[in-house]
Design a protein around this motif. Structure first.
Motif, PDB file in Angstrom:
ATOM      1  N   GLU A  52     130.747  71.559  69.536  1.00  0.00           N
ATOM      2  CA  GLU A  52     130.450  70.990  70.856  1.00  0.00           C
ATOM      3  C   GLU A  52     128.987  71.189  71.248  1.00  0.00           C
ATOM      4  OE1 GLU A  52     132.992  69.294  72.269  1.00  0.00           O
ATOM      5  OE2 GLU A  52     133.989  69.864  70.408  1.00  0.00           O
ATOM      6  N   HIS A  53     128.154  71.604  70.304  1.00  0.00           N
ATOM      7  CA  HIS A  53     126.739  71.879  70.595  1.00  0.00           C
ATOM      8  C   HIS A  53     125.950  70.573  70.500  1.00  0.00           C
ATOM      9  CE1 HIS A  53     122.880  73.815  70.765  1.00  0.00           C
ATOM     10  NE2 HIS A  53     123.405  75.022  70.760  1.00  0.00           N
ATOM     11  N   ALA A  54     125.661  69.959  71.652  1.00  0.00           N
ATOM     12  CA  ALA A  54     125.040  68.634  71.678  1.00  0.00           C
ATOM     13  C   ALA A  54     123.654  68.638  71.051  1.00  0.00           C
ATOM     14  CB  ALA A  54     124.958  68.127  73.116  1.00  0.00           C
ATOM     15  N   ASP A  55     122.856  69.677  71.313  1.00  0.00           N
ATOM     16  CA  ASP A  55     121.506  69.711  70.736  1.00  0.00           C
ATOM     17  C   ASP A  55     121.542  69.781  69.217  1.00  0.00           C
ATOM     18  OD1 ASP A  55     120.314  69.486  73.147  1.00  0.00           O
ATOM     19  OD2 ASP A  55     119.583  71.547  73.269  1.00  0.00           O
ATOM     20  N   ALA A  56     122.531  70.484  68.672  1.00  0.00           N
ATOM     21  CA  ALA A  56     122.649  70.554  67.215  1.00  0.00           C
ATOM     22  C   ALA A  56     122.921  69.174  66.630  1.00  0.00           C
ATOM     23  CB  ALA A  56     123.760  71.532  66.817  1.00  0.00           C
ATOM     24  N   TRP A  57     123.740  68.383  67.333  1.00  0.00           N
ATOM     25  CA  TRP A  57     124.001  67.011  66.861  1.00  0.00           C
ATOM     26  C   TRP A  57     122.724  66.176  66.929  1.00  0.00           C
ATOM     27  CZ3 TRP A  57     127.981  65.741  64.071  1.00  0.00           C
ATOM     28  CH2 TRP A  57     129.195  66.443  64.205  1.00  0.00           C
ATOM     29  N   CYS A  58     121.903  66.397  67.951  1.00  0.00           N
ATOM     30  CA  CYS A  58     120.630  65.663  68.036  1.00  0.00           C
ATOM     31  C   CYS A  58     119.700  66.049  66.885  1.00  0.00           C
ATOM     32  CB  CYS A  58     119.951  65.941  69.375  1.00  0.00           C
ATOM     33  SG  CYS A  58     120.673  65.043  70.771  1.00  0.00           S
ATOM     34  N   HIS A  59     119.623  67.346  66.594  1.00  0.00           N
ATOM     35  CA  HIS A  59     118.794  67.790  65.471  1.00  0.00           C
ATOM     36  C   HIS A  59     119.303  67.185  64.160  1.00  0.00           C
ATOM     37  CE1 HIS A  59     115.933  70.694  67.141  1.00  0.00           C
ATOM     38  NE2 HIS A  59     116.870  71.028  68.013  1.00  0.00           N
ATOM     39  N   LEU A  60     120.616  67.109  64.016  1.00  0.00           N
ATOM     40  CA  LEU A  60     121.187  66.515  62.801  1.00  0.00           C
ATOM     41  C   LEU A  60     120.836  65.029  62.711  1.00  0.00           C
ATOM     42  CD1 LEU A  60     123.003  66.914  60.299  1.00  0.00           C
ATOM     43  CD2 LEU A  60     124.945  66.244  61.729  1.00  0.00           C
ATOM     44  N   ALA A  61     120.922  64.328  63.830  1.00  0.00           N
ATOM     45  CA  ALA A  61     120.570  62.901  63.836  1.00  0.00           C
ATOM     46  C   ALA A  61     119.105  62.711  63.450  1.00  0.00           C
ATOM     47  CB  ALA A  61     120.838  62.306  65.218  1.00  0.00           C
ATOM     48  N   ALA A  62     118.212  63.551  63.984  1.00  0.00           N
ATOM     49  CA  ALA A  62     116.793  63.438  63.662  1.00  0.00           C
ATOM     50  C   ALA A  62     116.546  63.689  62.175  1.00  0.00           C
ATOM     51  CB  ALA A  62     115.988  64.425  64.504  1.00  0.00           C
ATOM     52  N   ALA A  63     117.238  64.684  61.607  1.00  0.00           N
ATOM     53  CA  ALA A  63     117.070  64.979  60.180  1.00  0.00           C
ATOM     54  C   ALA A  63     117.556  63.818  59.324  1.00  0.00           C
ATOM     55  CB  ALA A  63     117.818  66.261  59.824  1.00  0.00           C
ATOM     56  N   HIS A  64     118.697  63.245  59.680  1.00  0.00           N
ATOM     57  CA  HIS A  64     119.210  62.096  58.919  1.00  0.00           C
ATOM     58  C   HIS A  64     118.245  60.906  59.011  1.00  0.00           C
ATOM     59  CE1 HIS A  64     123.020  63.393  57.344  1.00  0.00           C
ATOM     60  NE2 HIS A  64     123.482  63.756  58.527  1.00  0.00           N
ATOM     61  N   LEU A  65     117.644  60.695  60.162  1.00  0.00           N
ATOM     62  CA  LEU A  65     116.685  59.594  60.303  1.00  0.00           C
ATOM     63  C   LEU A  65     115.493  59.790  59.376  1.00  0.00           C
ATOM     64  CD1 LEU A  65     116.633  58.942  64.139  1.00  0.00           C
ATOM     65  CD2 LEU A  65     117.223  57.283  62.373  1.00  0.00           C
ATOM     66  N   ASP A  66     114.963  61.001  59.336  1.00  0.00           N
ATOM     67  CA  ASP A  66     113.815  61.243  58.462  1.00  0.00           C
ATOM     68  C   ASP A  66     114.204  61.194  56.996  1.00  0.00           C
ATOM     69  OD1 ASP A  66     111.887  61.364  60.334  1.00  0.00           O
ATOM     70  OD2 ASP A  66     111.622  63.530  60.338  1.00  0.00           O
ATOM     71  N   ALA A  67     115.487  61.390  56.701  1.00  0.00           N
ATOM     72  CA  ALA A  67     115.962  61.282  55.322  1.00  0.00           C
ATOM     73  C   ALA A  67     116.280  59.840  54.940  1.00  0.00           C
ATOM     74  CB  ALA A  67     117.201  62.159  55.117  1.00  0.00           C
ATOM     75  N   GLY A  68     116.087  58.891  55.883  1.00  0.00           N
ATOM     76  CA  GLY A  68     116.401  57.492  55.599  1.00  0.00           C
ATOM     77  C   GLY A  68     117.886  57.214  55.572  1.00  0.00           C
ATOM     78  N   GLU A  69     118.641  57.908  56.431  1.00  0.00           N
ATOM     79  CA  GLU A  69     120.102  57.779  56.474  1.00  0.00           C
ATOM     80  C   GLU A  69     120.540  57.391  57.886  1.00  0.00           C
ATOM     81  OE1 GLU A  69     120.657  61.347  53.149  1.00  0.00           O
ATOM     82  OE2 GLU A  69     121.082  61.737  55.273  1.00  0.00           O
ATOM     83  N   PRO A  70     120.364  56.122  58.263  1.00  0.00           N
ATOM     84  CA  PRO A  70     120.639  55.731  59.650  1.00  0.00           C
ATOM     85  C   PRO A  70     122.103  55.777  60.044  1.00  0.00           C
ATOM     86  CG  PRO A  70     120.083  53.824  58.317  1.00  0.00           C
ATOM     87  CD  PRO A  70     119.818  55.017  57.459  1.00  0.00           C
ATOM     88  N   ASP A  71     123.022  55.543  59.094  1.00  0.00           N
ATOM     89  CA  ASP A  71     124.455  55.569  59.451  1.00  0.00           C
ATOM     90  C   ASP A  71     124.888  56.930  59.968  1.00  0.00           C
ATOM     91  OD1 ASP A  71     125.698  52.973  59.173  1.00  0.00           O
ATOM     92  OD2 ASP A  71     125.168  53.073  57.075  1.00  0.00           O
ATOM     93  N   PRO A  72     124.704  58.030  59.181  1.00  0.00           N
ATOM     94  CA  PRO A  72     125.094  59.339  59.727  1.00  0.00           C
ATOM     95  C   PRO A  72     124.235  59.740  60.927  1.00  0.00           C
ATOM     96  CG  PRO A  72     123.983  59.594  57.607  1.00  0.00           C
ATOM     97  CD  PRO A  72     124.255  58.139  57.777  1.00  0.00           C
ATOM     98  N   ALA A  73     122.994  59.261  60.996  1.00  0.00           N
ATOM     99  CA  ALA A  73     122.161  59.562  62.161  1.00  0.00           C
ATOM    100  C   ALA A  73     122.783  58.966  63.422  1.00  0.00           C
ATOM    101  CB  ALA A  73     120.757  59.014  61.958  1.00  0.00           C
ATOM    102  N   LEU A  74     123.260  57.732  63.332  1.00  0.00           N
ATOM    103  CA  LEU A  74     123.891  57.086  64.486  1.00  0.00           C
ATOM    104  C   LEU A  74     125.164  57.813  64.883  1.00  0.00           C
ATOM    105  CD1 LEU A  74     123.974  54.803  66.534  1.00  0.00           C
ATOM    106  CD2 LEU A  74     125.104  53.374  64.816  1.00  0.00           C
TER     107      LEU A  74
END
Length: 339
Positions: free
Chosen positions: A37-59
């Motif tokens: 339930e840690h919202a900021d952790a999900w945001c950090h995960l989305a940012a990491a996926h974006l920089d990895a070129g992985e838009p699906d899991p980022a979304l």
């Protein structure tokens, strides 16, 4: 435990900023298992996926953060970036506008809105205003000036583009992309591009449109050729019969028609621009070449099958070429955006 989670999030942000998003994702997954339930952790995960070129899991991660009610501007901004990379411009604009509504004084939200608007087929003209607002809010940051320069180039407002790129270089003189764009602005009115009468002033926008058209065509063909060759492979197991010759030739004909009809409808200058994009944009050019090879291999396999030759290896290579083309032309890594 809260302090440990915070330290992990800071480390993940450092890894992402250092160009190691895969390690950031690996670091964040255990945190989210223990703190789902840690919202900021999900945001950090989305940012990491974006920089990895992985838009699906980022979304997916950004949507989870939105549901959990963390920082809505950050989560919506990440969702907008992921949607833009997934070629869903209308949804990207909605998410970007929501991020601006949540934090109207956050320059990063306006930067993402400008980029989302620029990729929208009918709202690109509004990108200039969003970029100007970002510059007003963060005149000491290079990124808003770069985005303003990009928007001005698309609008062929060369004076604004030149001013914005120079301002960006004053803040960050080592950005090669901004320097290259500034050089392009300087050349625009000085020379003709040699593309069917287009001048340098028209070329960047025309090339961008040609690249979008070629990418869309390649993606349509990837679906057709990959699925078609896979079905032929399955139907041919364990040994193909000559009855598969007609479906294989039909697949080749459909692929040629799907590729040829849009190109035939283009004016000659459009076809020349597409050819130039295929030469100069290495990934999309390689994807188009692999698709052409897949179609040729399928045609060769069909003709060999009709003459009595048995085997599936050539068809398997064609299927592999189509899959490789899809990987090369997928929505993926782009210049790093503000998170």
């Amino acid at each position: 435990m809260v302090d440990q989670v915070t330290a992990t999030l800071l480390r993940a942000a450092e890894l992402t900023a250092a160009g190691q998003p895969g390690q950031a994702v690996a670091l964040l997954r255990p945190v989210l298992l223990s703190h789902p339930e840690h919202a900021d952790a999900w945001c950090h995960l989305a940012a990491a996926h974006l920089d990895a070129g992985e838009p699906d899991p980022a979304l997916t991660a950004a949507k989870r953060a939105i549901v959990l009610g963390g920082d809505p501007a950050w989560a919506q901004r990440l969702a907008a970036l992921a949607l833009a990379e997934l070629d869903r411009p209308a949804e990207a604009v909605v998410a970007a506008r929501e991020s601006v509504r949540c934090k109207p004084l956050d320059w990063r939200c306006h930067v993402v809105l400008a980029e989302a608007l620029a990729s929208h087929p009918t709202l690109a003209g509004d990108a200039l205003g969003a970029a100007r607002r970002a510059v007003e809010l963060a005149g000491d940051q290079a990124r808003p000036y770069q985005v303003l320069g990009d928007a001005a180039m698309r609008a062929r407002d060369w004076a604004t583009a030149q001013w914005a790129y120079r301002a960006a270089l004053d803040i960050d003189p080592h950005d090669p992309e901004v320097r290259a764009n500034l050089d392009a602005v300087h050349r625009n009115r000085a020379r003709a591009a040699g593309a069917g009468g287009l001048t340098g002033a028209d070329l960047p926008q025309a090339l961008a449109g040609a690249e979008r058209a070629l990418r869309a065509l390649v993606r349509r063909l990837v679906g057709l050729v990959a699925v078609g060759t896979l079905l032929l492979l399955l139907a041919g197991l364990p040994a193909p019969s000559t009855a598969l010759t007609a479906p294989a030739l039909l697949l080749v004909g459909l692929a040629v028609a799907v590729a040829a009809l849009p190109l035939a409808r283009m004016p000659a200058v459009g076809r020349r621009l597409v050819a130039r994009v295929a030469r100069e944009r290495r990934l999309v050019g390689a994807a188009a070449a692999l698709l052409a090879l897949a179609v040729l291999l399928t045609a060769g396999w069909a003709l060999a099958l009709a003459s009595g030759t048995r085997g599936l290896s050539t068809l398997a290579v064609a299927f592999g070429c189509a899959l490789a083309a899809g990987v090369l032309c997928r929505p993926g890594a782009r210049p790093r955006h503000p998170r």
